[in-house]
Design an enzyme around this catalytic site. Sequence first.
Site, PDB file in Angstrom:
ATOM      1  N   GLY A  34       0.833  -1.181   0.000  1.00  0.00           N
ATOM      2  CA  GLY A  34       0.000   0.000   0.000  1.00  0.00           C
ATOM      3  C   GLY A  34       0.869   1.232   0.000  1.00  0.00           C
ATOM      4  O   GLY A  34       2.069   1.163  -0.265  1.00  0.00           O
ATOM      5  N   ASP A 171      -9.615   3.617  13.964  1.00  0.00           N
ATOM      6  CA  ASP A 171      -9.751   4.343  15.230  1.00  0.00           C
ATOM      7  C   ASP A 171      -9.600   5.849  15.051  1.00  0.00           C
ATOM      8  O   ASP A 171     -10.139   6.633  15.830  1.00  0.00           O
ATOM      9  CB  ASP A 171      -8.723   3.824  16.246  1.00  0.00           C
ATOM     10  CG  ASP A 171      -7.296   3.849  15.697  1.00  0.00           C
ATOM     11  OD1 ASP A 171      -7.103   3.422  14.537  1.00  0.00           O
ATOM     12  OD2 ASP A 171      -6.376   4.289  16.423  1.00  0.00           O
ATOM     13  N   SER A 473      37.541   4.935 -32.304  1.00  0.00           N
ATOM     14  CA  SER A 473      37.631   5.595 -33.610  1.00  0.00           C
ATOM     15  C   SER A 473      39.018   6.216 -33.733  1.00  0.00           C
ATOM     16  O   SER A 473      39.498   6.886 -32.812  1.00  0.00           O
ATOM     17  CB  SER A 473      36.562   6.691 -33.703  1.00  0.00           C
ATOM     18  OG  SER A 473      36.665   7.380 -34.926  1.00  0.00           O
ATOM     19  N   GLY A 476      43.012   2.727 -35.810  1.00  0.00           N
ATOM     20  CA  GLY A 476      43.697   2.059 -36.915  1.00  0.00           C
ATOM     21  C   GLY A 476      43.068   0.748 -37.321  1.00  0.00           C
ATOM     22  O   GLY A 476      43.678  -0.034 -38.077  1.00  0.00           O
ATOM     23  N   SER A 545      32.468  -1.316 -31.981  1.00  0.00           N
ATOM     24  CA  SER A 545      31.766  -2.287 -31.126  1.00  0.00           C
ATOM     25  C   SER A 545      32.100  -2.046 -29.656  1.00  0.00           C
ATOM     26  O   SER A 545      32.804  -2.845 -29.040  1.00  0.00           O
ATOM     27  CB  SER A 545      32.091  -3.721 -31.533  1.00  0.00           C
ATOM     28  OG  SER A 545      33.469  -3.944 -31.702  1.00  0.00           O
TER      29      SER A 545
END
Length: 632
Positions: A34, A171, A473, A476, A545
Amino acid sequence: MSDIYKTDALIAEDIDKYLEIHQHKTMLRFITCGSVDDGKSTLIGRLLYDSKMIFEDQLATLESDSKRVGTQGEGIDFALLVDGLAAEREQGITIDVAYRFFATDKRKFIVADTPGHEQYTRNMVTGASTADLAVILIDARKGVLTQTRRHSYLAHLIGIRNIVLAVNKMDLIGYDRAKYDAIVADYRAFAESIGISEFTAIPISGLAGDNITTRSDNTPWHDGPVLLEHLETVELNQSVEQDKPFRMAVQWVNRPNLDFRGFSGTIATGSVAVGDSVRVLPSGKTSTISRIVTMDGDLAQAVAGQAITLCLADEIDCSRGQLITAAKSPVEVADQFEATVIWMDEVDLTPGRTYWMKLGPQTVSATISQPKYQVNVNTMEQLAAKTLDLNAIGVANVTVDRDIPFAPYTDSRDLGGFILIDKMTNRTVGAGLIHFSLRRAQNIHRQATDISREHHASLKNQAPMVLWMTGLSGSGKSTIANLVEKKLARMNRHTFLLDGDNVRHGLNKDLGFTDTDRVENIRRVGEVARLMTDAGLIVITAFISPFRSEREMVRGVMQPGEFIEVFIDTPLEEAEKRDVKGLYAKARAGELKNFTGIDSPYEPPEAPQIRIDTTQMSADAAADLIIAKLLP
């Protein structure tokens, strides 16, 4: 003296009788859930207290802590029995799932107190996954709240069909029946909208003890059961499971000696008897039951929930993770499904990435597609989504690497519920509920061909393989890959070079550079490379990759030993110096988003077969080194 011994004997006999009765009591697992401060922990503490499951030293500690914390005035703070973490006691909230055991004369119970905060939804799902019943608490002063709806939806989604609506803190509203009836009516309207057709409503006060274990004089208008009475008499899921067809996943092949071979597991659904015909999936082979073995001796029959070892009359192949079913009512076998996925990790789901999927005792490699939609648990809306973040719930297609037996989650939790595990970190990142197998999984079959991949390779007089070059990148990769292919061509080797930039001009021109697109880019290239190895070629690839998971995914689709990972190891500073295209400069300036090494991560290989340090050797020397290691 003889009277003393007689008394001891009688005491021992009484203890044995008590233990025997206690051992054969049924077990009910339930959760309380709850919104925040609805009184979940207090309710469980009251149950433990009233069922006499608190030792004297625990009670003394509880009374001391209650005075120190001072959250319940002069009385006992029952919530402290459950909120065991220091942070929980300091903040007055439940963070983790707390499990407690108690028992009555009629039944044993394991109760899970689950967090109310939205950020801990995954903890609530964990607690609900094994529960037979959910107690949804509502603060009588506040009525039905967002978290009430959220937890009701999750409990129903997880497959809990016994719902108790406990309107707490009566209550504090003077036991007002009109307010109670209004709350129940409000909840009923919502419950019906999400498929909850029945629930049991009880007005309670966890602090005062009204309608918890005994009927309260403060609610003479309540003619339903008190909470404990309902918990003791509600029908268990296990009895329902026994009426279904027989299914048992093999958890262990029991072979203590050459004269015994059995298959151990816990019966998920149905019953089985000696002489019954059974089918082993996914192979489909059939046999009959010759013995049902347990720790207490052989049985003539066993039912759902029992842990047994089955012996078959025939010597058929059956191993861990396979499923033994009734021969005439087997489950489906497929490798693609639609499923609800509940994401439980801080790192978002990456569609297309491979994860371990654990369904019962079987573990397979699985990929999750881009979600069809995400569910707004607060409004029940279906929203468009490209991924799932922490605590998100969505519907997506799941593809596994081989056919597996399953049942829809609505038919069997054991055979339709799974978890997802990150392959790199071994973290549990998600949970799923299978809806059904996809039609294409049933209609598409592999076509056998007469010319094998071994024949293709023999014609070329070479062993097929994939040289997977990975690096930043500018490291080579393309230069070295091109030199390797030229040198292999001079040696009359049959090769093909797949370069990252070239592939993005054709096959993958629809993909961008988000993490999801990068994963799909590598998945497609991996499938193409596998087909080329089937043709007997030496495939050379040059792709950044960046993620280990995807490189391992490609390794997984190749034949053993045919994937050679080559790490072109160039420091980022050196790669930036070689940046003739100016890409790093654009990325540093914020003009190029998702650039590896700048604002997108690169995960270097941990154990590449070949490592090339381009700061120590020329591209030509690197190509010679690669070929020397490939063709010694």
